[in-house]
Scaffold this motif. Structure first.
Motif, PDB file in Angstrom:
ATOM      1  N   ARG A 413     -59.155   1.810 -27.777  1.00 37.01           N
ATOM      2  CA  ARG A 413     -58.980   1.357 -26.393  1.00 37.01           C
ATOM      3  C   ARG A 413     -58.604  -0.113 -26.373  1.00 37.01           C
ATOM      4  N   ALA A 414     -57.788  -0.455 -25.413  1.00 30.22           N
ATOM      5  CA  ALA A 414     -57.425  -1.847 -25.191  1.00 30.22           C
ATOM      6  C   ALA A 414     -57.078  -1.996 -23.726  1.00 30.22           C
ATOM      7  N   ILE A 415     -57.270  -3.192 -23.239  1.00 34.94           N
ATOM      8  CA  ILE A 415     -56.900  -3.430 -21.840  1.00 34.94           C
ATOM      9  C   ILE A 415     -55.450  -3.866 -21.810  1.00 34.94           C
ATOM     10  N   LYS A 416     -54.650  -3.091 -21.125  1.00 40.36           N
ATOM     11  CA  LYS A 416     -53.226  -3.413 -21.028  1.00 40.36           C
ATOM     12  C   LYS A 416     -52.953  -3.779 -19.579  1.00 40.36           C
ATOM     13  N   MET A 417     -52.277  -4.886 -19.383  1.00 40.26           N
ATOM     14  CA  MET A 417     -51.948  -5.271 -18.030  1.00 40.26           C
ATOM     15  C   MET A 417     -50.797  -4.405 -17.556  1.00 40.26           C
ATOM     16  N   LYS A 418     -50.966  -3.842 -16.382  1.00 41.70           N
ATOM     17  CA  LYS A 418     -49.917  -2.985 -15.853  1.00 41.70           C
ATOM     18  C   LYS A 418     -49.048  -3.810 -14.916  1.00 41.70           C
ATOM     19  N   LEU A 419     -47.748  -3.646 -15.067  1.00 41.76           N
ATOM     20  CA  LEU A 419     -46.829  -4.386 -14.195  1.00 41.76           C
ATOM     21  C   LEU A 419     -46.801  -3.719 -12.832  1.00 41.76           C
ATOM     22  N   THR A 420     -47.036  -4.507 -11.813  1.00 36.31           N
ATOM     23  CA  THR A 420     -46.992  -3.931 -10.472  1.00 36.31           C
ATOM     24  C   THR A 420     -45.725  -4.345  -9.739  1.00 36.31           C
ATOM     25  N   ILE A 421     -44.864  -5.059 -10.458  1.00 33.02           N
ATOM     26  CA  ILE A 421     -43.660  -5.555  -9.765  1.00 33.02           C
ATOM     27  C   ILE A 421     -42.602  -4.472  -9.733  1.00 33.02           C
ATOM     28  N   GLU A 422     -41.714  -4.637  -8.785  1.00 28.46           N
ATOM     29  CA  GLU A 422     -40.545  -3.775  -8.701  1.00 28.46           C
ATOM     30  C   GLU A 422     -39.454  -4.389  -9.562  1.00 28.46           C
ATOM     31  N   PRO A 423     -38.539  -3.577 -10.050  1.00 31.44           N
ATOM     32  CA  PRO A 423     -37.494  -4.147 -10.914  1.00 31.44           C
ATOM     33  C   PRO A 423     -36.634  -5.183 -10.193  1.00 31.44           C
ATOM     34  N   GLU A 424     -36.558  -5.059  -8.859  1.00 32.43           N
ATOM     35  CA  GLU A 424     -35.733  -6.002  -8.115  1.00 32.43           C
ATOM     36  C   GLU A 424     -36.251  -7.432  -8.257  1.00 32.43           C
ATOM     37  N   GLU A 425     -37.546  -7.524  -8.508  1.00 34.17           N
ATOM     38  CA  GLU A 425     -38.109  -8.869  -8.585  1.00 34.17           C
ATOM     39  C   GLU A 425     -37.690  -9.603  -9.843  1.00 34.17           C
ATOM     40  N   LEU A 426     -37.191  -8.853 -10.807  1.00 33.70           N
ATOM     41  CA  LEU A 426     -36.748  -9.491 -12.040  1.00 33.70           C
ATOM     42  C   LEU A 426     -35.348 -10.091 -11.893  1.00 33.70           C
ATOM     43  N   VAL A 427     -34.620  -9.598 -10.904  1.00 38.67           N
ATOM     44  CA  VAL A 427     -33.265 -10.118 -10.673  1.00 38.67           C
ATOM     45  C   VAL A 427     -33.394 -11.483 -10.005  1.00 38.67           C
ATOM     46  N   PRO A 428     -32.724 -12.515 -10.556  1.00 37.68           N
ATOM     47  CA  PRO A 428     -32.898 -13.861  -9.990  1.00 37.68           C
ATOM     48  C   PRO A 428     -32.353 -13.950  -8.580  1.00 37.68           C
TER      49      PRO A 428
ATOM     50  N   LYS B 528     -22.602  -1.643   2.748  1.00 41.58           N
ATOM     51  CA  LYS B 528     -23.518  -1.240   1.677  1.00 41.58           C
ATOM     52  C   LYS B 528     -22.857  -1.416   0.323  1.00 41.58           C
ATOM     53  N   LYS B 529     -21.572  -1.028   0.307  1.00 43.16           N
ATOM     54  CA  LYS B 529     -20.840  -1.100  -0.945  1.00 43.16           C
ATOM     55  C   LYS B 529     -20.762  -2.551  -1.411  1.00 43.16           C
ATOM     56  N   LYS B 530     -20.486  -3.386  -0.460  1.00 42.95           N
ATOM     57  CA  LYS B 530     -20.365  -4.810  -0.785  1.00 42.95           C
ATOM     58  C   LYS B 530     -21.688  -5.341  -1.315  1.00 42.95           C
ATOM     59  N   GLU B 531     -22.731  -4.975  -0.623  1.00 41.55           N
ATOM     60  CA  GLU B 531     -24.059  -5.417  -1.047  1.00 41.55           C
ATOM     61  C   GLU B 531     -24.357  -4.937  -2.464  1.00 41.55           C
ATOM     62  N   ARG B 532     -23.989  -3.705  -2.680  1.00 40.10           N
ATOM     63  CA  ARG B 532     -24.240  -3.104  -3.968  1.00 40.10           C
ATOM     64  C   ARG B 532     -23.485  -3.823  -5.082  1.00 40.10           C
ATOM     65  N   GLU B 533     -22.241  -4.139  -4.763  1.00 35.30           N
ATOM     66  CA  GLU B 533     -21.418  -4.867  -5.738  1.00 35.30           C
ATOM     67  C   GLU B 533     -22.051  -6.211  -6.062  1.00 35.30           C
ATOM     68  N   GLU B 534     -22.447  -6.876  -5.004  1.00 34.11           N
ATOM     69  CA  GLU B 534     -23.067  -8.190  -5.197  1.00 34.11           C
ATOM     70  C   GLU B 534     -24.319  -8.065  -6.040  1.00 34.11           C
ATOM     71  N   TYR B 535     -25.082  -7.024  -5.715  1.00 39.33           N
ATOM     72  CA  TYR B 535     -26.329  -6.825  -6.475  1.00 39.33           C
ATOM     73  C   TYR B 535     -26.032  -6.553  -7.932  1.00 39.33           C
ATOM     74  N   LYS B 536     -24.964  -5.791  -8.162  1.00 36.71           N
ATOM     75  CA  LYS B 536     -24.614  -5.450  -9.540  1.00 36.71           C
ATOM     76  C   LYS B 536     -24.265  -6.692 -10.336  1.00 36.71           C
ATOM     77  N   LEU B 537     -23.578  -7.604  -9.663  1.00 34.08           N
ATOM     78  CA  LEU B 537     -23.242  -8.852 -10.351  1.00 34.08           C
ATOM     79  C   LEU B 537     -24.494  -9.685 -10.600  1.00 34.08           C
ATOM     80  N   ARG B 538     -25.368  -9.657  -9.617  1.00 33.23           N
ATOM     81  CA  ARG B 538     -26.610 -10.443  -9.739  1.00 33.23           C
ATOM     82  C   ARG B 538     -27.480  -9.873 -10.862  1.00 33.23           C
ATOM     83  N   GLU B 539     -27.405  -8.573 -10.984  1.00 37.97           N
ATOM     84  CA  GLU B 539     -28.173  -7.876 -12.010  1.00 37.97           C
ATOM     85  C   GLU B 539     -27.849  -8.414 -13.399  1.00 37.97           C
TER      86      GLU B 539
END
Lengths: 789, 582
Positions: A413-428, B528-539
């Motif tokens: 057993r080990a304590i693993k931190m679970k990520l609660t973030i959405e993937p969108e939050e990783l995008v700058p 939506k398409k535009k947003e998606r494109e922008e998001y893809k670039l941001r990705e």
């Protein structure tokens, strides 16, 4: 100290005895015989005749207490014949033994008879004496002559007494005449046995020879009695030696729990034993008291209680006094509670919605994955039953519970931190492209005309015209706003690169075709500039210096004044020794460099128009040169080899900086008009942004493309840059450079275009910005040039 | 000045762990005993942060225990009990070998008893902790209570399991703690809420025992677990009964005293009565305090907190309703219906139950009783039916509990095709997962109720629709007016001839009409398409460090979406088929 003398004397007497030639016949004790010589026993005749007399006699001996007188008589009467000869010898012995005591006797005339008589008469008294001082007197000395001492049977006690040497290996006496000492310290002489012949004769003559045994202790021959032989035989056959002993006699009980015929002890019970013990009474009273008080329980009560407790089962009590207050005690450290099993969803229902049931394909997949160790979506097959009574017991229930048990005690057993973030939050979070306008948003004009891939395009400094070089050997000049092809210059070979002279006073284009670089006057635009250019490059200026042969061999200048090429506008032809890949002007417009990747140390040549001569700036090749460019503000020259970029100062003629790209293969390089930033495109799909002030490593690595990047470009005025790649895409990004040194460049990808087709794995080849407008041109392998506005 | 060079693995990760072999050597136990000790004491291997360091550089995977855990075990008194057991075992073996059977019997009759009370207290510091960990305990005990006598399991273990399970269920019935029930293909899931802790366990279907191969199941390990769980469950039961003012070995109210007078084994009858789950328990206090449920106090809170509180109130209300869901109902169970789970559920929510007298002890009324309201039947048809009662299938009971209201019985009549039975454990708030239409229906039902309550306040969406209406009306009216004007103009045209130049001017003016402008149609997809494109670039600008994580997250999301899609598609096909049939 007396011993040696004695022994001497003994020897003498023994010698005398041997002369007599008589043998002593003695019955050797059984013990000796059996113990010492097994051969003897084996030599005994098997069907040895048992002498009944002897056996009777022995039985008499055992049963009845022997009367002394009778014994004497018996011995006398029995031993008559056999021991007659013996008597003599005994007498002799007697004589010899008594020598010391009564030496005077020897002097007597015929002592033999007298002595014999004497002893006979004394016999009675002597015997009694023996009884009293049995140990003190040696048997032989007391033996009355003429009587066999073993006649009444052998007793081992007496045997031991005869020789005092003890239990020693008798061969120690082999060298001596005697074999030990008697009780008086006199030597016991070895009896005379005669030689081998005598022995042999004896064997023949003596009928009792087979039952004769030699006593090792005394060295005398002993005749075994029938009784002895019988005993030996019985012993050999593993029977009880005594014939008369009854193995199966009824057991007579003398003393047991029932019979008390004989007491165990001789003396009667003590008087005390009839009185009750005080000590015990005390103990008993103690126990009684304890029982009364309930401190002690009887065995019966205890058993009953135990049984009752067992029936009741384990005893429970209030273990936790409160709900949530923990007692202080030592516990396991950093306890990690086991995670609970996930709760069932609809698919586990006995009557699930039908879509959860497997179709054939899913069933096949499930069967395939059943034995694999990977994570499966379901560990069971969903089933549907019409009613509850049809639901059977789950077959794997016990196994599943068992696996859970195993998990509980065996799984680490080990304590693993679970990520609660959405993937969108990783995008700058970048500024919206709408806020960063202007930038090209649509593909507006297609310039069609080339029949093969367009490798290079260049826009004229005024922004009116554009030149393009294609693989079909043509260079076309277009009017940008209308999309009209104004002129076409045709060359023999592949036009690899085209570059418009940045000087606004000139109308000149450099075109690289195979090994030649043509300087072409396109003859479009302002007529003054056209004429001026023609005039300027009419003929080669005076050469005040001799061109070094190294350069001479690499490039030859050729000024054209007539001919077909001149008609097309070609003013100068620079003949190179290798294929030219790239040409580019210095921003002032006087210098142009040509790049030959195969040229080794002369791969870069810089040509000066005003002087009409060329230079080779580098003496040493540092790898395969991929691309190069002039610095826009400083007299620097940037050379990109396969992996690195080197910046040279052309004035000081030294290397300023070496940039490490950590990429495999550079394709293109361009410098920001500010001069501090650098953009490098690589064949390994990356676009690298270098900040020259910051470090020699990329400030940012942009992996915008999914395939090799072919070309990169900066806009001269707007904070824009663009990159094209083999993935058929042009990506326009915002690249803002701040004057503030503390603020790093801001890079935002803005727009992606995909307007060219793929031809032989090539799609977009070159990208160039318009010098004034936020427009961008791309040329593709499909022979098109596209303008994006 | 640097000190002497420190040895490797004397501090940090390398010094924290010991392998199993080392632990066993330190404790001087065999693997068998070590395993037992670990199970009883709740010691488990740990996953180190850096395995290579933790294993002192050794490669491969070893079972690692915390060094402190092992040191903690060193002082355990039951280790000595293990050793005693071993010696007793040896003595028994010896006696048997010497054929001293009486001695062997004597030794076997006095087994070394291991007391685990202190371990329960040590593993579960508080009662709440114990409750939190009851899931596995209850499931395993319930399973063991169905076991016959088999090898490697002490004879009395399964009977004790049964007794303790029944006691626990009695406590749940008394406290009305049951919340959710579910019939799965594995068994019956029950979820109870005690002291705020949700405990879920599985009651296997009937005849769940099946002989297992040696490779599949090691009953010794399970038995060791049960050995501990029994003690835990006993203490938990005791505390539950104590808190509820009940006698601990539970006593049921004597219903008919005369019934048991001529019986030999009264104890057996007593235990059977408890097993019937149909008799109320006897309380230690005479005054029966009738459910003084503490209602939630209302506080004035603002914003988010307020909405949370409101939700809590609603939930509390629902549970209050649930507790008396079946109150006043008189239910008769037919003999083919599984008695124990149904009695447990129905009694939890206040129904009166009976069954065929010959089936089990504890039947309270006959089938012919006219006051019976429901009869649970699980067969296609039944010969004699009473008009005064509903004949329902067992699923009705389960579904009603999960819906927290009495569902209409029509769909659950004898021989009816049952609606799908849904799991109450699915999280409705998860939007990513697939929710079948039945579930949505159920959910919306509840919602509707809420809406009905809230109907007094005007709903904002209605206003917007009205507004839309108005706007459309206004447009049409404008159009109408325009048409009118056109008509009028045409009428005027008729009078063209007899008009002067001024009139003509006017007429010209009239001709310059304003046609209604059309709204620029915006393609909703384009935005939506535009947003998606922008998001893809941001990705593409995701930091290198997070790129792999981002990718895997997106992949997982795509997979889940795919699953949902597959299920929806399947559902559509099924619905279509049904439509075609009907």
């Amino acid at each position: 100290m007396v011993m040696p003398e004695l022994s001497k004397k003994r020897k003498q007497s023994s010698l005398e005895k041997s002369q007599l030639g008589d043998e002593k016949k003695k019955v050797v004790s059984l013990k000796d015989v059996v113990g010492e010589s097994d051969d003897l026993i084996s030599s005994l005749p098997e069907d040895g005749v048992v002498d009944s007399d002897v056996s009777d006699d022995s039985s008499e001996d055992e049963d009845e207490p022997v009367d002394e007188d009778e014994f004497n008589e018996d011995s006398e009467s029995e031993g008559d014949e056999d021991l007659n000869s013996e008597i003599d010898s005994d007498e002799l012995e007697w004589e010899s033994e008594n020598e010391e005591e009564e030496s005077s006797q020897e002097s007597d005339g015929d002592p033999e008879k007298e002595d014999a008589v004497e002893i006979k008469s004394k016999n009675g008294i002597e015997k009694s004496k023996i009884g009293l001082r049995k140990e003190g007197v040696p048997g032989t000395s007391t033996q009355p002559p003429g009587e066999d001492e073993y006649a009444e049977g052998d007793t081992s006690d007496e045997e031991d007494i005869r020789n005092t040497v003890g239990n020693i290996p008798i061969n120690w006496y082999d060298e001596f005449d005697h074999i030990g000492y008697d009780w008086d310290g006199r030597k016991i002489l070895k009896p005379e046995h005669g030689d081998q012949l005598d022995e042999f004769l004896k064997k023949i003559e003596d009928p009792d020879f087979w039952r004769k045994v030699r006593n090792v202790q005394t060295g005398q021959d002993v005749v075994l009695s029938d009784k002895d032989i019988n005993q030996i035989k019985r012993l050999e056959s593993h029977k009880i030696p005594d014939e008369a002993f009854d193995d199966y006699a009824p057991w007579i009980e003398w003393f047991s729990s029932e019979v008390l015929e004989m007491p165990l002890r001789k003396f009667p019970e003590h008087k005390k034993s009839f009185l009750p013990s005080k000590d015990e009474m005390k103990k008993v009273s103690k126990y009684v008291h304890a029982l009364k008080m309930g401190w002690m329980k009887t065995r019966k009560a205890m058993k009953a209680k135990e049984k009752k407790e067992k029936q009741k089962g384990p005893q429970f009590y209030l273990l936790w006094k409160t709900d949530d207050v923990a007692d202080e005690m030592r516990r396991i450290e950093n306890h990690i509670p086991a995670p609970k099993r996930p709760l069932p969803n609809h698919s586990e229902s006995y009557n699930p919605p039908e879509e959860y049931l497997f179709n054939e394909q899913e069933m096949r997949k499930w069967n395939r994955e059943r034995k694999s160790l990977g994570n499966k979506k379901l560990h069971f097959v969903p089933q549907k039953f019409n009613s509850l009574r049809q639901v059977p017991a789950y077959k794997r229930f016990i196994r599943e519970r068992f696996m859970r048990c195993l998990d509980l005690y065996m799984c680490p057993r080990a304590i693993k931190m679970k990520l609660t973030i959405e993937p969108e939050e990783l995008v700058p979070q970048l500024p919206s492209p709408a806020d960063l306008q202007p930038f090209p948003t649509t593909a507006s004009i297609y310039y069609k005309g080339h029949t093969d891939m367009v490798r290079s395009i260049s826009v004229d400094p005024t922004g009116q015209f554009m030149a393009s070089a294609a693989d079909d050997g043509t260079v076309k000049f277009w009017e940008i706003s209308t999309g009209r092809c104004l002129r076409t210059a045709t060359f023999s070979g592949t036009a690899r690169c085209v570059a418009w002279n940045p000087s606004s006073q000139m109308s000149l284009v450099a075109v690289a075709v195979d090994r030649k670089v043509y300087l072409v006057n396109p003859r479009i635009g302002c007529q003054d500039h056209i004429d001026q250019t023609d005039e300027l490059l009419d003929k080669r200026p005076y050469q005040d210096k001799v061109t070094p042969p190294r350069v001479e061999a690499a490039v030859q200048w050729e000024y054209l004044s007539e001919g077909e090429l001149h008609e097309q506008g070609v003013l100068i032809v620079l003949n190179h020794f290798k294929e030219v890949k790239q040409v580019q002007w210095h921003w002032k417009g006087d210098y142009v460099f040509s790049l030959m990747p195969d040229g080794e140390n002369r791969s870069i040549l810089i040509h000066q128009l005003s002087r009409g001569r060329s230079q080779t700036p580098f003496n040493r090749a540092r790898g395969l040169v991929q691309a190069a460019c002039f610095h826009p503000t400083k007299p620097y020259f940037l050379v990109a080899t396969q992996r690195n970029v080197r910046i040279y100062d052309l004035v000081k003629q030294e290397m300023v900086k070496k940039l490490i790209t950590s990429s495999k293969w550079i394709s293109d390089i361009t410098v920001h008009p500010g001069g501090d930033n650098l953009l490098i495109g690589t064949y390994d799909r990356k676009v690298l942004w270098f900040d020259l002030e910051l470090s020699t490593k990329p400030y940012k690595t942009l992996s915008l493309h999914s395939q090799a990047v072919r070309s990169v470009a900066y806009h001269k005025r707007y904070p824009l840059f663009a990159s094209v790649s083999d993935d058929m895409s042009l990506i326009i990004s915002h690249g803002m450079v701040y004057n503030d040194l503390l603020q790093n460049a801001l890079i935002v990808p803005l727009k992606r275009f995909s307007c060219h087709d793929k031809v032989n794995d090539f799609s977009l080849l070159n990208v160039t910005f318009h010098p004034q407008q936020p427009w961008v041109f791309t040329s593709g392998a499909d022979g098109n040039i596209v303008l994006y506005t | 000045m640097a000190g002497p060079r420190r040895k490797k693995y004397t501090s940090g990760e390398g010094a924290q762990y010991v392998t199993r072999a080392t632990a066993m050597r330190a404790l001087q136990l065999s693997l068998k005993d070590f395993r037992r000790l670990c199970i009883l004491k709740g010691i488990y291997p740990r996953e180190p942060r850096n395995r290579k360091k933790a294993q002192k550089g050794a490669t491969g995977i070893k079972t690692l225990y915390n060094k402190k855990d092992i040191r903690f075990l060193l002082h355990e008194p039951i280790i000595w009990k293990f050793r005693e057991q071993k010696t007793v075992g040896r003595k028994i073996g010896r006696a048997k070998a010497l054929k001293e059977y009486s001695e062997a019997k004597h030794l076997m009759n006095k087994p070394v008893l291991i007391k685990l009370d202190h371990i329960v207290k040590e593993r579960y510091p508080t009662f709440i902790d114990a409750l939190r960990d009851m899931d596995d305990c209850l499931t395993l005990c319930h399973l063991f209570s169905t076991f016959p006598s088999i090898r490697h399991i002490p004879r009395d273990q399964s009977t004790l399991c049964r007794r303790l399970m029944l006691e626990f269920m009695q406590a749940v019935i008394y406290s009305k703690a049951l919340r959710k029930v579910f019939i799965s293909i594995k068994g019956y899931y029950f979820q109870v809420e005690i002291k705020g802790q949700l405990i879920t366990w599985i009651m296997p279907h009937q005849f769940s025992f099946e002989p297992q191969t040696k490779e599949d199941v090691d009953f010794r390990i399970m038995s060791t677990f049960v050995q501990f769980y029994i003690v835990l469950l006993g203490f938990v039961n005791f505390r539950l009964y104590h808190v509820m003012n009940l006698h601990y070995p539970p006593r049921v109210r004597r219903v008919e005293e005369t019934e048991g007078t001529d019986l030999v084994d009264k104890m057996a009858l007593q235990s059977e009565r408890i097993a019937a789950l149909n008799y109320p328990l006897v309380s230690t206090t005479t005054s029966i305090a009738e459910e003084e449920e503490t209602a939630l106090d209302k506080f004035e809170l603002d914003g988010n907190e307020a909405s949370k509180m409101e939700k809590a109130y609603i939930e509390a209300d629902k549970i209050q309703k649930l507790k008396t869901l079946f109150k006043g109902m008189k239910v008769f169970l037919n003999r083919e219906v599984p008695r124990e789970p149904l009695v447990f559920i129905l009694r939890c929510f206040g129904a009166e139950i009976s069954w065929d007298k010959k089936l089990f002890v504890g039947a309270t009324f006959e089938e012919s009783d006219e006051t019976i309201t429901h009869q649970v039947v699980d067969r296609p048809q039944i010969e004699r039916q009473y008009i005064s009662r509903y004949y329902v299938q067992p699923q009705w009971v389960f579904d009603s509990v999960n819906a927290r209201e009495l569902l209409p019985v029509e769909r659950y009549f004898i021989g009816a095709v049952l609606p799908p039975h849904l799991s109450p454990f699915v999280d409705e708030s998860k939007t990513e997962a697939y929710h079948p239409p039945e579930e949505q229906q159920l959910f919306s039902n509840n919602e509707n109720e809420n809406e009905e309550e809230e109907e007094i306040t005007p709903a904002p969406p209605k206003i917007t629709t009205k507004e839309v209406d108005v706007s459309t009306k206004s447009i049409s009216s404008i159009q109408k007016s325009i048409n009118d004007s056109e008509e009028s103009s045409s009428e005027e045209e008729d009078e063209e001839g007899d008009l002067g130049p001024e009139a003509l001017k006017e007429k010209m003016k009239m001709k310059m009409i304003v046609t209604p402008g059309r709204m620029e149609e915006k393609d909703p997809f384009e935005e939506k398409k535009k947003e998606r494109e922008e998001y893809k670039l941001r990705e593409k600008m995701v930091h290198k460090k997070h790129k792999a994580l981002y990718k895997s997250m997106m992949k997982g999301r795509a997979l889940r979406a795919k699953d949902v899609k597959v299920l929806t598609k399947k559902r559509q096909l099924i619905d279509q088929k049904k439509m075609l049939k009907s």
